[in-house]
Every structure is written in C-alpha cells, then in structure tokens.
Design a protein around this motif. Structure first.
Motif, PDB file in Angstrom:
ATOM      1  N   GLU A   1      28.361  21.524 -47.061  1.00  0.00           N
ATOM      2  CA  GLU A   1      27.719  21.221 -48.337  1.00  0.00           C
ATOM      3  C   GLU A   1      27.515  22.486 -49.157  1.00  0.00           C
ATOM      4  OE1 GLU A   1      23.938  18.529 -49.927  1.00  0.00           O
ATOM      5  OE2 GLU A   1      24.178  19.023 -47.793  1.00  0.00           O
TER       6      GLU A   1
ATOM      7  N   TYR B   1      32.052  18.318 -49.927  1.00  0.00           N
ATOM      8  CA  TYR B   1      31.127  17.218 -49.658  1.00  0.00           C
ATOM      9  C   TYR B   1      31.742  16.161 -48.744  1.00  0.00           C
ATOM     10  CZ  TYR B   1      28.719  19.417 -53.563  1.00  0.00           C
ATOM     11  OH  TYR B   1      28.087  20.328 -54.385  1.00  0.00           O
TER      12      TYR B   1
ATOM     13  N   ALA C   1      18.704  11.485 -45.327  1.00  0.00           N
ATOM     14  CA  ALA C   1      18.573  11.958 -46.710  1.00  0.00           C
ATOM     15  C   ALA C   1      19.691  12.948 -47.066  1.00  0.00           C
ATOM     16  CB  ALA C   1      17.204  12.599 -46.907  1.00  0.00           C
ATOM     17  N   GLN C   2      20.016  13.830 -46.106  1.00  0.00           N
ATOM     18  CA  GLN C   2      21.121  14.753 -46.355  1.00  0.00           C
ATOM     19  C   GLN C   2      22.446  14.006 -46.551  1.00  0.00           C
ATOM     20  OE1 GLN C   2      20.901  17.285 -42.932  1.00  0.00           O
ATOM     21  NE2 GLN C   2      19.399  18.684 -43.842  1.00  0.00           N
TER      22      GLN C   2
ATOM     23  N   GLU D   1      22.838  10.890 -47.784  1.00  0.00           N
ATOM     24  CA  GLU D   1      22.832  10.246 -49.092  1.00  0.00           C
ATOM     25  C   GLU D   1      23.081  11.264 -50.204  1.00  0.00           C
ATOM     26  OE1 GLU D   1      22.772   7.094 -49.729  1.00  0.00           O
ATOM     27  OE2 GLU D   1      22.613   6.540 -47.608  1.00  0.00           O
ATOM     28  N   ARG D   2      22.502  12.445 -50.062  1.00  0.00           N
ATOM     29  CA  ARG D   2      22.727  13.477 -51.067  1.00  0.00           C
ATOM     30  C   ARG D   2      24.198  13.903 -51.112  1.00  0.00           C
ATOM     31  NH1 ARG D   2      19.536  17.015 -49.191  1.00  0.00           N
ATOM     32  NH2 ARG D   2      21.094  18.333 -48.161  1.00  0.00           N
TER      33      ARG D   2
ATOM     34  N   ARG E   1      26.912  13.515 -54.366  1.00  0.00           N
ATOM     35  CA  ARG E   1      27.666  14.652 -54.901  1.00  0.00           C
ATOM     36  C   ARG E   1      29.172  14.447 -54.741  1.00  0.00           C
ATOM     37  NH1 ARG E   1      24.011  19.796 -52.678  1.00  0.00           N
ATOM     38  NH2 ARG E   1      22.178  19.394 -54.004  1.00  0.00           N
TER      39      ARG E   1
ATOM     40  N   ASN F   1      29.310   5.544 -54.062  1.00  0.00           N
ATOM     41  CA  ASN F   1      28.153   5.257 -54.911  1.00  0.00           C
ATOM     42  C   ASN F   1      28.388   3.934 -55.629  1.00  0.00           C
ATOM     43  OD1 ASN F   1      25.806   5.372 -56.372  1.00  0.00           O
ATOM     44  ND2 ASN F   1      26.448   7.057 -57.706  1.00  0.00           N
TER      45      ASN F   1
END
Length: 646
Positions: free
Chosen positions: A54, A59, A81-82, A84-85, A89, A121
């Motif tokens: 990352e 990504y 959470a990492q 999903e982030r 991106r 997404n």
C-alpha cells in the motif's frame, strides 16, 4: 535383549494413568501453542506485506495480502479496515485508468478496467455510469479501437483524390464572403474568379457571353468554377499550372478537349474480378486490365471517370466483418446391455450345427472312403462319427456404459465465409475397383483403397452480420454414427442432419437440442420347439437386449469483433461526368426549311425616296450560302434599318 521400559510406563495403577494423561495433554497444548504462534506469525507477515504494498501504491497486491491476513484472523477489525481502504484506492485507480483508455478510443480495455473498479467498489455511481456507457459504445460500434494505420494505408488515402501532376487547382483558395453576381456577364464572372485566385484564364474562340446570377460566398475555387460552368453551359479544363481554359459545353468541344489519364488501383480487401465487373457495369469502364500478382487494376479513361472509379473502389475495398462463434457441444451416450439365459449350441455357432456320418471302407477308395451294404451290415459303434456336438452355455452379463463428450471451441470467421468443425473420429471404408492387368485388357485385377468417413458431430456455420448488431447464422449440423454392419461386414451409418438459418443478437446464446437417438434391440436365441414352450421355454433360450441412447445439445453464441468500416463519404451519392465517348450523331446534309405550297402574296412595298445628290447606291446583298457539313448555323440578329430623314 529387550530394551528397558520407562518407569512411568511400568508403573501400574491409577496414579500412573493420571500421570500419562497429564503428559499427553501437555503435549497437545504445546502443539496447539506452536500452531497458533505460526498462524500469528503468518498473519503478521501478510499484514506487513500488505502495508508495504500500500505504501508503494500497489493496491492490488495489498488487497491480496490483506485477504490472506483476514483469512487467518477473521475477527481482526484492523485488518478488515485496511482491506476496505485498499479496495477503495484500487477502485479509484482502475477507474482513472479506464477513463484514460476510453479517451483514446480503446473501449475494450477500458471496459475491463471499469469492471474491476465496479467489483471493488459496487456503490460508486460514476463507475456504473461509465461502465454502462462503454458497453453501449462497444455494442453500437460507434468507435472501434485501432492500432493505427500503416505507412502504405496513409499513402493510399492521401493520393486517392489527387489529380494528375500539373492539372490541379490551388486547394487553399476561397471566395470572399460577399461575392454575389446578379445578371452579370459570364465572361466577367470568370475573370473575377481568376483574379481572386491568381489564375490565367483563356476562353475558347467559340465562347459566347451570357448573363448569369450566382452566389459564390465562401465557396472553394473548384466549387465556384463548377457553379458558373453549370449555369452557363460551359466547362473548363486545367491546361497547365494555374492556367484554366473555358470552353462551351457542346459534344464537339467535349470531344475536341477530351483528356485521358491512366491510374493503377491497388486493392487490399475486395475481389479483383468482382471489382472489375462492378466498374464495367456501373462506370462503363472498357479499358481496364487486372494484375493478379499485386491484386491491382489499371484503368485508362477520362479524369471524371477515373475520379468516379476511385470513389467506387474506396467504398467497396473494405475488410469483411469478423465474428467469433462460441460453440459448446455436449454429447451424452448411454449403452445398456443385458445378456442372460441358457443356450444349447454348437461351438462357433449360435445354434445347432453339426453332422453325423458313417465311416466307409478305405480299401475301395483312399481319397473318399465308400460306404457299402456290407459295411452297413457290419456297422459298429466305432463306425458312427459325430462332429460339432452341441454344448450347454450359460450367459449372465449386464453392462451400463455412460459417455459424455464436451467440446468448447471458438470459431473465428469472416462475414459470408463458412467455418467448419468436426468432433469425432474417421472410419476407413474399403472401396474396391477393378483394373486391367495389361493395357486395353478386361478389368479383372481388384484394387482396394480406403475412404475415410467422419463419424461424430460435424458443424458448418456461415455468419452474416447486420447493421443493427445482429448476426444471421446459416447452420448445418450433421450427426453420423455407426449403426451396425452390412454386406461383407462393412459398417452401416446412421445419419441425422439439421439445416437452419437463425438470427441472433451480439452475445445472444441459442441452444439446439432434441437430436435424440434411442435404439433398442432385443434378440432371443433358442432351440426350435423347446424355446416356444411357455415358461419352460425360457430355460432353453438365450436373451440379448441392447439399448443405445444418444442426445446432443449444441449452444452457439456469436460475438462481432469487427464491423464494416464505413464513413459518410462512402454512403453519399456523387455525380459522374458525362460520357464523352458516346458517339455524336452528325447530320450529313443541311435540312431545308419546308415552304408552303401557295405562299401568300407579299404586301406592296412603299415607294422609296430618291437618294440625295451625291449619295452612293446601296451595295447588293450577296446570296446566302449553305453552311459546311457538321457546322452549326448561326442566325444573324435582326436589324431594323433606319431611313434617312426619320
């Protein structure tokens, strides 16, 4: 010598068993602790790799590493959470990459990027809109991604509409925005255009002025000259650099100023013979010659016809559309065999097939012993011979065989060309012919050759694309199988054939099923008479039942990968110049004007006044002469004389 046992194992009683269980539990606990430690180390390593990827803006790699860590620790909210982030991106990166590809016309690659972004997404509305728009662009074929034109293609397109060297008009000359003529002399109009374009203008001696009204605002030089020429029944010829000759538009002048040029057209896609036939029929091109080595055509004709031939060839010399057909073939065969019962039969024969004979006297004939009456009187058990005595066979056999053949080829073919596919095997069929041993003799020497017959499923598909992104498929499906044996043990074939024309949309799937074949054979062998007895006859009979079931399912999905490359210039009509090679009808003699039989008497002429003193008498008018053959008579204008004193 046996090894000594440990004291813990030698110890008996409840205390020893408890100690053993404690040691086993401690071992299991250590193993679980080591496994948990290894999993924790693996999860930590995957998490660190994801963070490193990352940081490097990779990504997609980060998503892979975070998924590994999440599988090891499903309840770790930090890792979730990492992940999903990283997905957000990566989705944004693929979305931007797809927009850049769509901007340069690479819609197929842009579609792949948009699909990845939408999967990462799915809640982004902008990605859905771009994805839908790109799919519509590909479906309607508004823009097709191209690799770029070669140098040869660029050269052909640049020289397609160029006139011969030295016979072209200045291409960058435009008329003023206020150039309008009303009832102006045609000569003055031509001269005004020549002054504006910097041309040298020459008029034919037979040119006659005529009033003309024409609007030339913002017109090009070629359009302005053509507009004036069409309005005044004249035509022009470029005779040299920046030199134009204006000539009256008559058949004689057309032939006098006729020009011919030679041009060679190199075809890239069109058929040579079809293009020649098209030019002969449509443009009446008689002096045309092909060159098969380079797939070229050379034409000698007028510049107007050469320009028309260039436009026709440019419109028809297009690459054929191409279609990929996804074929999914599923063939299911099932064979069931039941063979049971008792059979009384001779060896090597399905029934009783034997003989009973009596041994003869070998002293009478060594080759064929003869049976006499004396032999029959002295007949003993040793003289009676039985051959091929029957035996009792019992058969118990049951088989059930299922076969499934699945093929999924992709057939790529051009529009109007057949694509063929064969699934199965080839069986040799002997063919015997007779030939004479010597030349001119009777055919008596057999010669055996083999022809191979395709067994299985044979497909022949001919696509035809339409302008509404639909494809018509001329389909021929042939299913052949060996059904048995015939004369001389040669195989016989069962044939099923389907011929149809179907029309599908781009990407639509059609399923063809129902090619079912169900064969059932039942055979009962037994001794005549005994096998016909009810119930008991089954003991003396042999039953053979064979069932063969075949079903074929065929699915076809066409995909248009190349459409006909047409533009607006190919679809617009254009004018073709007059046929200047047409014969001109000449009048051999001038036609006399018919006169009435009894012309009315002329009115009396008024008395002429005497001429004044010193005046010369008027000259006599010469008699009219006939014009030469082929000339156009010119009628002189009527002049009304003015008498002196009036």
């Amino acid at each position: 010598m046996r090894p000594a046992a440990s004291p813990a194992l030698l110890e008996r009683g409840p205390t020893g068993r408890v100690r053993f269980e404690v040691i086993r539990l401690l071992g299991l606990t250590c193993i679980l602790a080591l496994a948990a430690l290894a999993l924790g180390c693996a999860a930590a390593t995957a998490n660190k790799r994801g963070q490193a990827a990352e940081d490097q803006r990779d990504y997609d790699r980060a998503i892979v590493e975070y998924n590994k860590s999440l599988r090891l620790h499903p309840n770790d909210m930090n890792v979730r959470a990492q992940l999903e982030r990283a997905k957000l991106r990566s989705s944004e990166e693929h979305f931007q990459r797809g927009r850049r590809l769509a901007a340069v016309g690479k819609y197929d690659q842009a579609l792949a990027e948009y699909e990845v972004a939408a999967e990462l997404n799915p809640t982004n509305g902008d990605i859905d809109n771009e994805l839908r728009s790109t799919r519509n662009q590909l479906r309607s074929k508004v823009a097709v991604a191209r690799e770029g034109k070669t140098e040869l293609q660029t050269l052909v397109e640049r020289t397609r509409n160029l006139p011969p060297p030295g016979l072209d008009l200045p291409p960058d000359v435009k008329m003023p925005a206020s150039l309008v003529f009303r009832d102006a002399s045609s000569r003055e109009v031509y001269l005004a255009i020549a002054r504006l374009a910097g041309l040298s203008l020459v008029f034919d001696p037979t040119f006659r002025e005529a009033p003309v009204t024409v609007d030339l605002r913002n017109a090009s030089l070629d359009d302005a000259l053509n507009a004036v020429a069409n309005s005044t029944h004249t035509f022009f010829r470029v005779t040299g650099p920046r030199t134009v000759l204006v000539v009256p538009d008559t058949p004689a002048k057309r032939r006098e100023y006729e020009e011919e040029v030679v041009r060679t057209f190199y075809l890239s896609n069109a058929d040579l013979k079809e293009t020649m036939d098209l030019l002969r029929i449509v443009l009446d091109a008689r002096r045309i010659s092909p060159l098969t080595a380079t797939n070229a055509i050379t034409i000698k004709d007028t510049p107007e016809h050469i320009a028309a031939a260039s436009r026709v060839i440019a419109a028809v010399d297009k690459a054929r559309p191409e279609v990929i057909i996804d074929v999914e073939l599923l063939e299911v065969d099932r064979t069931r065999l039941a063979d049971y019962g008792l059979q009384i039969a001779s060896p090597g024969s399905p029934g009783l097939n034997g003989s009973v004979s009596v041994a003869g006297d070998p002293t009478l004939s060594a080759s064929a012993p003869t049976v006499t009456l004396q032999t029959l009187r002295n007949l003993t058990a040793a003289d009676v011979l039985f051959t091929n005595l029957p035996a009792l066979y019992y058969r118990l056999l049951k088989t059930d065989t299922s076969t499934r053949i699945l093929a999924n080829p992709q057939l790529r073919t051009s529009d109007g060309l057949a694509a063929q596919a064969a699934f199965g095997e080839r069986v040799p069929i002997p063919v015997t012919t007779f030939a004479p041993i010597a030349t001119g003799g009777t055919p008596q020497q057999p010669i055996t050759s083999f022809n191979y017959q395709n067994i299985g499923v044979n497909l022949e598909i001919t696509p035809r694309t339409h302008h509404d992104d639909e494809v018509s498929l001329a389909l021929k499906v042939t299913v052949q199988a060996i059904s048995g044996s015939g004369f001389g043990g040669l195989p016989t074939f069962a044939n099923r054939e389907v011929t149809a024309v179907i029309r599908l949309r781009d990407g639509e799937t059609n399923m063809l099923a129902g090619l079912i074949r169900d064969d059932e054979r039942h055979q009962l062998d037994g001794i005549p008479g005994l096998s016909d007895i009810p119930i008991v006859g089954r003991i003396f009979s042999h039953s053979h039942t064979e069932t063969l079931q075949t079903d074929i399912i065929l699915m076809l999905t066409p995909h248009i990968i190349r459409v006909l490359d047409l533009n607006e210039a190919d679809l617009r009509a254009f004018r073709v110049g007059r046929d200047s090679l047409a014969p001109i009808t000449e009048l051999p003699l001038p036609i006399e004007i018919p006169r009435p039989d009894s012309p009315p008497p002329p009115p009396p002429a008024p008395a002429a006044a005497p001429p004044p003193a010193g005046a010369q008498p008027p000259a006599a008018t010469p008699p009219p002469t006939a014009p030469p053959p082929g000339a156009t008579p010119i009628v002189p204008p009527t002049v009304t004389p003015t008498l002196p004193g009036h």
